[in-house]
Design a protein around this motif. Sequence first.
Motif, PDB file in Angstrom:
ATOM      1  N   ALA A  84       0.865  -1.191   0.000  1.00  0.00           N
ATOM      2  CA  ALA A  84       0.000   0.000   0.000  1.00  0.00           C
ATOM      3  C   ALA A  84       0.897   1.235   0.000  1.00  0.00           C
ATOM      4  CB  ALA A  84      -0.925   0.007   1.216  1.00  0.00           C
ATOM      5  N   PRO A  85       1.534   1.524  -1.155  1.00  0.00           N
ATOM      6  CA  PRO A  85       2.529   2.618  -1.185  1.00  0.00           C
ATOM      7  C   PRO A  85       1.961   3.976  -0.814  1.00  0.00           C
ATOM      8  CG  PRO A  85       1.954   1.882  -3.413  1.00  0.00           C
ATOM      9  CD  PRO A  85       1.359   0.886  -2.472  1.00  0.00           C
ATOM     10  N   ARG A  86       0.690   4.266  -1.166  1.00  0.00           N
ATOM     11  CA  ARG A  86       0.118   5.587  -0.822  1.00  0.00           C
ATOM     12  C   ARG A  86      -0.081   5.688   0.688  1.00  0.00           C
ATOM     13  NH1 ARG A  86       0.676   9.989  -3.013  1.00  0.00           N
ATOM     14  NH2 ARG A  86      -1.444  10.781  -2.690  1.00  0.00           N
ATOM     15  N   GLN A  87      -0.450   4.598   1.340  1.00  0.00           N
ATOM     16  CA  GLN A  87      -0.568   4.611   2.800  1.00  0.00           C
ATOM     17  C   GLN A  87       0.805   4.855   3.434  1.00  0.00           C
ATOM     18  OE1 GLN A  87      -2.749   1.330   4.577  1.00  0.00           O
ATOM     19  NE2 GLN A  87      -4.099   1.177   2.766  1.00  0.00           N
ATOM     20  N   ALA A  88       1.825   4.276   2.844  1.00  0.00           N
ATOM     21  CA  ALA A  88       3.190   4.484   3.366  1.00  0.00           C
ATOM     22  C   ALA A  88       3.604   5.939   3.224  1.00  0.00           C
ATOM     23  CB  ALA A  88       4.172   3.567   2.620  1.00  0.00           C
ATOM     24  N   GLU A  89       3.280   6.547   2.081  1.00  0.00           N
ATOM     25  CA  GLU A  89       3.607   7.966   1.887  1.00  0.00           C
ATOM     26  C   GLU A  89       2.834   8.845   2.871  1.00  0.00           C
ATOM     27  OE1 GLU A  89       2.975   9.093  -2.168  1.00  0.00           O
ATOM     28  OE2 GLU A  89       4.018   7.321  -2.963  1.00  0.00           O
ATOM     29  N   LEU A  90       1.569   8.487   3.109  1.00  0.00           N
ATOM     30  CA  LEU A  90       0.744   9.256   4.042  1.00  0.00           C
ATOM     31  C   LEU A  90       1.301   9.145   5.459  1.00  0.00           C
ATOM     32  CD1 LEU A  90      -1.706  10.888   4.865  1.00  0.00           C
ATOM     33  CD2 LEU A  90      -3.089   8.809   4.729  1.00  0.00           C
ATOM     34  N   LEU A  91       1.697   7.937   5.857  1.00  0.00           N
ATOM     35  CA  LEU A  91       2.268   7.764   7.198  1.00  0.00           C
ATOM     36  C   LEU A  91       3.557   8.561   7.342  1.00  0.00           C
ATOM     37  CD1 LEU A  91       2.107   6.339   9.947  1.00  0.00           C
ATOM     38  CD2 LEU A  91       3.392   4.432   8.936  1.00  0.00           C
ATOM     39  N   THR A  92       4.389   8.549   6.313  1.00  0.00           N
ATOM     40  CA  THR A  92       5.642   9.319   6.352  1.00  0.00           C
ATOM     41  C   THR A  92       5.356  10.809   6.509  1.00  0.00           C
ATOM     42  OG1 THR A  92       6.744   7.671   4.968  1.00  0.00           O
ATOM     43  CG2 THR A  92       7.742   9.864   5.065  1.00  0.00           C
ATOM     44  N   MET A  93       4.367  11.318   5.789  1.00  0.00           N
ATOM     45  CA  MET A  93       4.037  12.743   5.890  1.00  0.00           C
ATOM     46  C   MET A  93       3.533  13.092   7.289  1.00  0.00           C
ATOM     47  SD  MET A  93       1.353  15.025   3.620  1.00  0.00           S
ATOM     48  CE  MET A  93      -0.101  14.373   4.447  1.00  0.00           C
ATOM     49  N   LEU A  94       2.668  12.240   7.851  1.00  0.00           N
ATOM     50  CA  LEU A  94       2.122  12.540   9.175  1.00  0.00           C
ATOM     51  C   LEU A  94       3.199  12.475  10.255  1.00  0.00           C
ATOM     52  CD1 LEU A  94      -1.332  10.699   8.994  1.00  0.00           C
ATOM     53  CD2 LEU A  94      -0.933  13.159   9.166  1.00  0.00           C
TER      54      LEU A  94
END
Length: 742
Positions: free
Chosen positions: A141-151
Amino acid sequence: MSVSSPAVLGIAVPSPLRRLFDYRPAGAPPEGGWQPGLRVRVPFGPRRVVGVVVECRDDSDLPLARLKPIEDRLDDAPLPADWLWLCRFTARYYQHAPGDTLHQALPALLRQGRALEARTRERWRVTEAGAGEMPESLGRAPRQAELLTMLRQHPHGMLAQAILAQSFTRPQLQALERKGLVARREEPRTGPADAGGPLLAEPVLPLNREQATALAALHEGLDAYHPCLLHGVTGSGKTEVYLQLIEAVVGRGRQALVLVPEIGLTPQTLARFKRRFRVPVVALHSGLTDHERLDAWEAAASGRAPIVIGTRSAIFTPLAAPGAIIVDEEHDGSFKQQEGLRYHARDLAVARAHHHGIPLVLGSATPSLETLHRAQSGDYRHLRLTQRASRHAPARLELVDLRGRTRRGGLIPPVLEAVEETLAAGHQVLVFINRRGFAPTLSCHACGWLAECDHCDARLTLHRQPPLLACHHCDQRRALPDACPDCGSADLRPLGSGTERTEETLAERFPDVPVHRIDRDSTRRRDALEQTLTEVRRGEPCLLVGTQMLAKGHHLPHVTLVVVVNADAGLYASDFRALEHSAQLLEQVAGRAGRAAHPGRVLVQTMHADDPHLRLLSARGYDALAEQLLEERRVAALPPFRFLALLRLEGAQEAAVTELGGRAAEALREHLKARELDVDCLGPVPAPMERRQNRYHLQLMLGAGKRSRLHEAGAWLAAWLEAEPAARRVRWSLDIDPQTLA
């Protein structure tokens, strides 16, 4: 008597009648019992209206059985007590209906029965599990990973709308929430400051000796009513004194209310305060939506917003922990409401600060004569700032004689040459003309016909953008005639100059220089004024043409020349305050010049260069003229040495208005004679503009040496008019402490 179970509720409902209306309580009482400040819905004639409980009693002038019960209770807890006190004081002082006063002082949604509660917003934060989770584990789930990194880069979390603006989706947030990696919480839209952090977001500016002395004097009175006039020349750093005083107030866990005169000043003031402080700063002005206004009102009432900035009506904002009130540009006429409830926000600020026992700061470069008199008599502490931050002395007015000179767009050749020299030096020029449109009117050169309004005793203003004739009093609009309606001549010429004509002349003379026109017509679009000023502040050579919207408080560091097209409007007007207001405006306009590295120059065009008042203003400044005007007012027994009230009558039938005015004056004079009250009654006389919007206007003036005598006479006159059948066919209002006779 038990407050929780009264037999009668005295309720203020939106009505022009100067009284409360009695109702019976119904339904379950609130947890704290019936008490003043609760909103209820009641039947009122054929309507159902929202009213506010003002009194809880056991008796009524009517039999209890005849009283109608309330239909619904809208609040579990009363509205803030300080708000209710101020509304009741306002209604009493300004001789206005209590229901209408409370109605106008409430945000629109509360008038409609909406609950007083904060709207919330969603904030997402990374949990402890999410902080330790490696984004690589979300490889499928690459978009979830990017979202977690941003948060994870935002330890205080991010608002949902900010996350969605980064092209993430709500299902992605919810997926991380199900995995326990992020969590959400609801928070008020105006949230608390970051816990535990410093109060300031940027360091304070160093103060000069005068600023430091003024601030020290203000600090002395943080725990008591301490009214001060901060009398500082334009550019002397009054705002920095305000900011450092507010720092001390907020640091003690209290709130500050800052009033500014115009909505145009609110964005720049708000931005400067938000840059300085890390606590919520809310604004209240007419440009807000109903929801935004309620959010700000609730944040102030709950204490979550330590700093409240607003225009005139913000004086009615409740504060959970009032700590100081600041009125910037206290002399400005826009603090006086001219329709309906005719209150003065500055004077209510004085009453409110006294009631709460908190410091009050009235700031101005050109104080009103009332405030200056109270400072000189010792009622207010007089704090002076005579030095500009730029270290350049304030520019003096240079009178330019218009007599016998040819004008283009209202400007004569020597002034145009000065404009050209300033632009060539890489600086900016402000041209002030307090008349919008292309020309004050249209005239026939053959017979002398003037374009006049059909509904007002006024001439129609010629506009070019779009081309039409418009009345600035009733907004009547008419197409431009092809020929004179009286003689048929086609030789129709504009008479005089407005902002559009001056703009056109300057654009023709200086085609390579941007010309920015700033008036009510050019700034109707939201944020138009702020966008124009942002462009001007970049510092490129340009010309600003504007009305008094430009004169108030704007920091224009690259303006070194100010031109006043015509300074004569207030010299020979019928209103005794006209010269004071005109001088204040001229000084405020002059204050826009030379605020930064280069000295300023101010050219004032006039047909009366030998007028003694103008000469005194140009030679010695506003303070010297104010001293002379105060002496003239003392000799003439005018404010601030005497108190005035103005009865205004208007109606569609001239005879009805005249007859009622005469009878009211006769009845009042008989009452004053019988009671031996030392109150003058002058008039009735036609208003300066007798016919406006096809209605006839008449005035009756009351004057007294004691405020109590004036109020006694005003209350009697209002009661007489309410009982007079003929007054129901004429609109009337009583204006306490009128600021203009127009």
